[in-house]
Design an enzyme around this catalytic site. Sequence first.
Site, short mmCIF file in Angstrom:
data_model
loop_
_atom_site.label_atom_id
_atom_site.label_comp_id
_atom_site.label_asym_id
_atom_site.label_seq_id
_atom_site.Cartn_x
_atom_site.Cartn_y
_atom_site.Cartn_z
N ARG A 58 25.88 -11.16 23.68
CA ARG A 58 26.22 -12.48 23.18
C ARG A 58 27.02 -12.46 21.88
O ARG A 58 28.04 -13.14 21.76
CB ARG A 58 24.93 -13.30 22.92
CG ARG A 58 24.36 -13.95 24.15
CD ARG A 58 22.86 -14.01 24.04
NE ARG A 58 22.35 -12.65 24.15
CZ ARG A 58 22.07 -12.07 25.32
NH1 ARG A 58 22.15 -12.75 26.42
NH2 ARG A 58 21.67 -10.81 25.38
N THR A 59 26.55 -11.72 20.89
CA THR A 59 27.17 -11.83 19.57
C THR A 59 28.61 -11.31 19.61
O THR A 59 29.54 -11.98 19.13
CB THR A 59 26.33 -11.05 18.53
OG1 THR A 59 24.97 -11.44 18.67
CG2 THR A 59 26.80 -11.34 17.13
N LYS A 87 31.29 11.10 14.86
CA LYS A 87 31.67 12.36 14.18
C LYS A 87 31.11 12.41 12.77
O LYS A 87 31.42 13.32 12.01
CB LYS A 87 33.20 12.48 14.12
CG LYS A 87 33.90 12.41 15.46
CD LYS A 87 35.41 12.42 15.21
CE LYS A 87 36.17 11.86 16.40
NZ LYS A 87 37.54 11.46 16.04
N ARG A 108 27.74 -4.94 13.48
CA ARG A 108 26.32 -4.77 13.81
C ARG A 108 26.02 -3.28 13.72
O ARG A 108 26.79 -2.45 14.24
CB ARG A 108 26.00 -5.27 15.21
CG ARG A 108 24.58 -4.89 15.65
CD ARG A 108 24.18 -5.50 16.96
NE ARG A 108 24.01 -6.94 16.83
CZ ARG A 108 23.58 -7.73 17.82
NH1 ARG A 108 23.27 -7.20 19.00
NH2 ARG A 108 23.45 -9.02 17.65
N HIS A 136 20.40 -11.60 10.58
CA HIS A 136 21.40 -11.94 11.62
C HIS A 136 21.79 -13.40 11.33
O HIS A 136 21.44 -14.32 12.05
CB HIS A 136 20.74 -11.78 13.00
CG HIS A 136 21.68 -11.80 14.16
ND1 HIS A 136 23.01 -12.15 14.07
CD2 HIS A 136 21.47 -11.52 15.48
CE1 HIS A 136 23.57 -12.07 15.28
NE2 HIS A 136 22.66 -11.70 16.14
N1 CP Z 1 21.15 -12.88 20.19
C1 CP Z 1 21.82 -11.72 20.14
O1 CP Z 1 22.08 -11.19 19.05
O2 CP Z 1 22.20 -11.23 21.36
P1 CP Z 1 22.99 -9.88 21.60
O3 CP Z 1 22.10 -8.74 21.15
O4 CP Z 1 23.31 -9.84 23.06
O5 CP Z 1 24.24 -9.92 20.74
#
Ligand code: CP
Length: 309
Positions: A58-59, A87, A108, A136
């Site tokens: 999603r993100t 590496k 991320r 997040h």
């Molecule tokens: N909600 C969320 O962060 O989903 P993903 O891990 O799929 O990005």
Amino acid sequence: MSNLKGKDILHANQFSKKDIDVIIKNASFFEKEFKKREFLTLLKGKILATLFFEPSTRTRLSFETAMQRLGGGVISVASAESSSAAKGETVADTARTVAQYADAIVIRHPRLGSAKEAADAVPIPVINAGDGAGQHPTQALLDIYTIYKELGSLKNLTVAMVGDLKNGRTVHALAELLSLFQARLYFVSPDLLRMPKEITSGLREKGIEVVETEDMFKAASESSLIYMTRIQKERFVDLSEYERVKGSYIINRDFLDRLKKKIIILHPLPRVDEISTDVDDYSGAAYFRQMRNGVFVRMALLSMIFGKR
Ligand code: CP
């Protein structure tokens, strides 16, 4: 114009009530635009880099959709294994490199504080898309947008957050944003997965009523909204502890029937077994609507950091 122009988005605590009001208005604007299914030109000439050193559906994809719908371009690293991180390259060096190619970075990473490390290394905006069990913030903003849409207001809320509150970066960030609206919060988890003390004590210092319990039914009975989370197997050092707590909380039709009232159910997704699929067609099951809202909120945020809204 918002005050996000040129800024990093690293932590939910950087947002005020006024910021959230502007983000909701902008997300609502882009939701209407999105329905036309046309590309906008607001970010024409800008490139967004999405660096995902942990799995995501999603993100990453909603940020990339948002950027492309705004007329910008995207470059992407979809896994640590496919980049020079494999590496041994540091987050700061990767960010310095990507800043030569792109105008903003979404990152991320499994390590707490990694997004800040990237942000400190480069002059372009960096957006934290999840740093380990830390934060997040863009998920929390899309959660807030969803709550606003589902309930019509952010005032006088009682919210039950359920599941892995220790490792759940989405609940860490959302609790922070809900505290701006004086929400009453139930934290429901096994003892092993309680909300970190620094978060509960920080909320209480702000005058927020926080109730910690293992009783999901009682918390749901007194809440208008339940925010389920997955127990995050990948964060456990000792897998026998995961085995002990997995499946602790499950919402199914039987649970909802016993509740005898309508409740809004959110989940950042992905889910494992904590929401049965027989709940998916329940009118309060808002988690797929929530996931869709991510595009509109991220369109709003990208247009704001580039100074276009
Ligand atoms: N909600 C969320 O962060 O989903 P993903 O891990 O799929 O990005």
